[in-house]
Design an enzyme around this catalytic site. Structure first.
Site, PDB file in Angstrom:
ATOM      1  N   ARG A 281      -2.541  21.754 -14.237  1.00 43.74           N
ATOM      2  CA  ARG A 281      -1.665  20.720 -14.650  1.00 43.74           C
ATOM      3  C   ARG A 281      -1.901  20.162 -15.827  1.00 43.74           C
ATOM      4  NH1 ARG A 281       1.084  16.157 -10.631  1.00 43.74           N
ATOM      5  NH2 ARG A 281       2.468  15.485 -12.324  1.00 43.74           N
TER       6      ARG A 281
ATOM      7  N   HIS B  50       9.119   8.913 -27.023  1.00 44.08           N
ATOM      8  CA  HIS B  50       8.150   9.792 -26.446  1.00 44.08           C
ATOM      9  C   HIS B  50       8.082  11.180 -27.095  1.00 44.08           C
ATOM     10  CE1 HIS B  50       5.278  11.800 -23.889  1.00 44.08           C
ATOM     11  NE2 HIS B  50       6.215  12.439 -23.504  1.00 44.08           N
TER      12      HIS B  50
ATOM     13  N   GLU C 190      10.448  17.796 -24.374  1.00 42.52           N
ATOM     14  CA  GLU C 190       9.782  17.984 -23.315  1.00 42.52           C
ATOM     15  C   GLU C 190      10.203  19.716 -22.626  1.00 42.52           C
ATOM     16  OE1 GLU C 190       6.913  17.003 -22.128  1.00 42.52           O
ATOM     17  OE2 GLU C 190       6.915  14.898 -22.427  1.00 42.52           O
TER      18      GLU C 190
ATOM     19  N   HIS D 253       0.651  10.939 -27.698  1.00 41.42           N
ATOM     20  CA  HIS D 253       0.500   9.598 -26.998  1.00 41.42           C
ATOM     21  C   HIS D 253      -0.377   8.535 -28.145  1.00 41.42           C
ATOM     22  CE1 HIS D 253       0.729  10.745 -22.677  1.00 41.42           C
ATOM     23  NE2 HIS D 253       1.854  10.520 -23.246  1.00 41.42           N
TER      24      HIS D 253
ATOM     25  N   LYS E 179       7.446  23.104 -14.409  1.00 43.13           N
ATOM     26  CA  LYS E 179       6.627  22.074 -14.080  1.00 43.13           C
ATOM     27  C   LYS E 179       6.240  22.237 -12.484  1.00 43.13           C
ATOM     28  CE  LYS E 179       5.608  16.932 -14.156  1.00 43.13           C
ATOM     29  NZ  LYS E 179       5.933  15.711 -14.775  1.00 43.13           N
TER      30      LYS E 179
ATOM     31  N   GLU F  25      -4.104  16.952 -11.242  1.00 41.01           N
ATOM     32  CA  GLU F  25      -4.689  17.197 -12.583  1.00 41.01           C
ATOM     33  C   GLU F  25      -5.985  17.454 -12.556  1.00 41.01           C
ATOM     34  OE1 GLU F  25      -3.933  15.145 -16.891  1.00 41.01           O
ATOM     35  OE2 GLU F  25      -2.260  15.602 -15.677  1.00 41.01           O
TER      36      GLU F  25
ATOM     37  N   ASN G 262       0.334  18.630 -20.668  1.00 40.34           N
ATOM     38  CA  ASN G 262       0.112  17.713 -21.511  1.00 40.34           C
ATOM     39  C   ASN G 262      -0.009  18.274 -22.988  1.00 40.34           C
ATOM     40  OD1 ASN G 262      -0.294  15.193 -20.027  1.00 40.34           O
ATOM     41  ND2 ASN G 262      -2.162  16.608 -19.203  1.00 40.34           N
TER      42      ASN G 262
ATOM     43  N   LYS H 158       3.560  11.601 -11.096  1.00 44.40           N
ATOM     44  CA  LYS H 158       2.795  10.654 -11.918  1.00 44.40           C
ATOM     45  C   LYS H 158       3.484   9.335 -12.125  1.00 44.40           C
ATOM     46  CE  LYS H 158      -0.214  13.503 -14.924  1.00 44.40           C
ATOM     47  NZ  LYS H 158      -0.344  13.838 -16.369  1.00 44.40           N
TER      48      LYS H 158
ATOM     49  N   ARG I 223       0.643  -1.102  -0.007  1.00 43.76           N
ATOM     50  CA  ARG I 223       0.114  -0.079  -0.013  1.00 43.76           C
ATOM     51  C   ARG I 223       0.804   1.299   0.104  1.00 43.76           C
ATOM     52  NH1 ARG I 223      -3.426  -3.259   3.611  1.00 43.76           N
ATOM     53  NH2 ARG I 223      -5.252  -3.787   2.740  1.00 43.76           N
TER      54      ARG I 223
ATOM     55  N   HIS J 166       0.650  16.277 -26.031  1.00 41.05           N
ATOM     56  CA  HIS J 166       0.666  14.743 -25.724  1.00 41.05           C
ATOM     57  C   HIS J 166      -0.884  14.160 -26.295  1.00 41.05           C
ATOM     58  CE1 HIS J 166       3.821  16.076 -23.496  1.00 41.05           C
ATOM     59  NE2 HIS J 166       4.207  14.995 -23.019  1.00 41.05           N
TER      60      HIS J 166
END
Length: 360
Positions: free
Chosen positions: A239, A263, A183, A250, A225, A235, A243, A141, A120, A246
């Site tokens: 935030r 990427h 990025e 993606h 960032k 997000e 992206n 993330k 956990r 992206h």
């Protein structure tokens, strides 16, 4: 060495950027934790061959167990995730154990997700070894991929610290430099026009990046960032602007097959498409051709591959995490440094993709 503090609703932690900062890892762990039973290093085959001795030497005070995973996006699968959890159980890690993610963005995402779910949640530290990871190592993330989409299984789980040793970047192949630098460009476009134009004027080749320039641009990218994640950790608002590029990026990665495109190279195509949409939909005034020439000089592809089917890309984008009720939300720019969210219809996207793919 530069220290940047990341403050979010759930945690405040330092990012150390500089040559040789990995040597301070033991000192930090001893000061940050009352006791650590074991340390699990998660790294990939490429980084292990080059630098495993360095990280194990930096952790000489602790009992370490190293789990080596495949290089690249193939590491972010259910099978590899399960292997890491099994490795942790077999080596009897417990809630007093610590995970160190040592590698690029894929290792950081995978290792952070392992840490977030093992018993956990146990603490982890990011030790990135790529330019790309200046973005992914900060902000919490963590995730693995699903065949239907990238980063679909994950969590928001902040590290205890980030140790960004610039010495590990010297061995990066050119395609990995391109992937990471995309990025950096993104951070300038969405938040800091002066930084973007500094990049444009100073970075004319990615083959040899002077360490002072490298250190400056990575630290500035991390600061940008931080400005987003400190306000919106999970997000629910701004935030999502991180992206930019992206949504299509993606989709390209998934549709082409993970590993066919890096990427960052896919995100560059996504950013160019988003800039075209920004011009047509909200009147962005920006010299796109000038940007394309600079990107091509740096070795990027700037056209959407003809073999990618537009209807398949659309379906991928509709599965994007930012999509609501199958409506695709794009991050567009009103101006350099001024992003907005814009909902696109299927017809608008297909038409835009058709024109973009034709190069009109």
């Amino acid at each position: 060495m530069k220290q940047i503090t990341i403050q979010t609703a759930s945690k405040t932690y330092p990012v150390f950027v500089g040559s040789g900062v990995i040597k301070e890892l033991c000192t930090f762990i001893n000061s940050a934790f009352s006791s650590i039973s074991k340390v699990m290093i998660i790294t990939d085959e490429t980084v292990a061959d080059l630098y495993l001795f360095d990280i194990e030497h930096a952790l000489a005070d602790f009992q370490t167990h190293t789990c080596i995973v495949p290089s690249g996006e193939i590491a972010k699968t259910f099978d590899v995730y399960s292997q890491c959890i099994t490795f942790a159980l077999e080596n009897k890690l417990d809630r007093k154990s610590l995970v160190i993610t040592f590698g690029g963005g894929a290792v950081g995402d995978l290792g952070g997700f392992v840490a977030s779910t093992f018993m956990r949640g146990i603490p982890f530290i990011q030790a990135p070894t790529t330019i790309l990871a200046h973005d992914s190592a900060v902000g919490g993330k963590v995730a693995i991929n699903h065949p239907s989409g990238k980063n679909m299984i994950g969590a928001f789980y902040q590290p205890e610290a980030v140790f960004y040793d610039l010495n590990f970047l010297q061995s990066l192949p050119l395609h990995e430099k391109r992937s990471g630098f995309a990025e950096v460009i993104k951070h300038g476009l969405i938040h800091d026009s002066s930084f973007f134009f500094w990049l444009h004027d100073h970075i004319l080749s990615l083959e040899k990046l002077p360490v002072p320039d490298l250190g400056y641009m990575l630290a500035r990218g991390i600061e940008i960032k931080r400005d987003f994640v400190s306000v919106d950790e999970r997000e629910t608002g701004i935030r999502a602007f991180l992206n930019f590029g992206h949504t299509l990026g993606h989709a390209i990665e998934a549709e082409a097959g993970y590993g066919k495109w890096t990427h960052g190279e896919a995100v560059v195509i996504g950013m160019l498409f988003a800039l075209e949409l920004s011009r047509k939909k909200i009147g962005l005034s920006f010299n796109h051709e000038h940007l394309k020439r600079w990107l091509e000089q740096l070795g990027y592809a700037t056209e959407l591959p003809k073999e990618l089917r537009l209807n398949k890309l659309l379906e991928r984008m509709k599965q994007d995490k930012k999509s609501i009720n199958q409506k695709v939300n794009f991050v567009l720019l009103k101006d350099i440094g001024s992003p907005i969210s814009y909902e696109m219809t299927d017809e608008e996207l297909l038409n835009g993709l058709y024109i973009f793919q034709k190069g009109e």
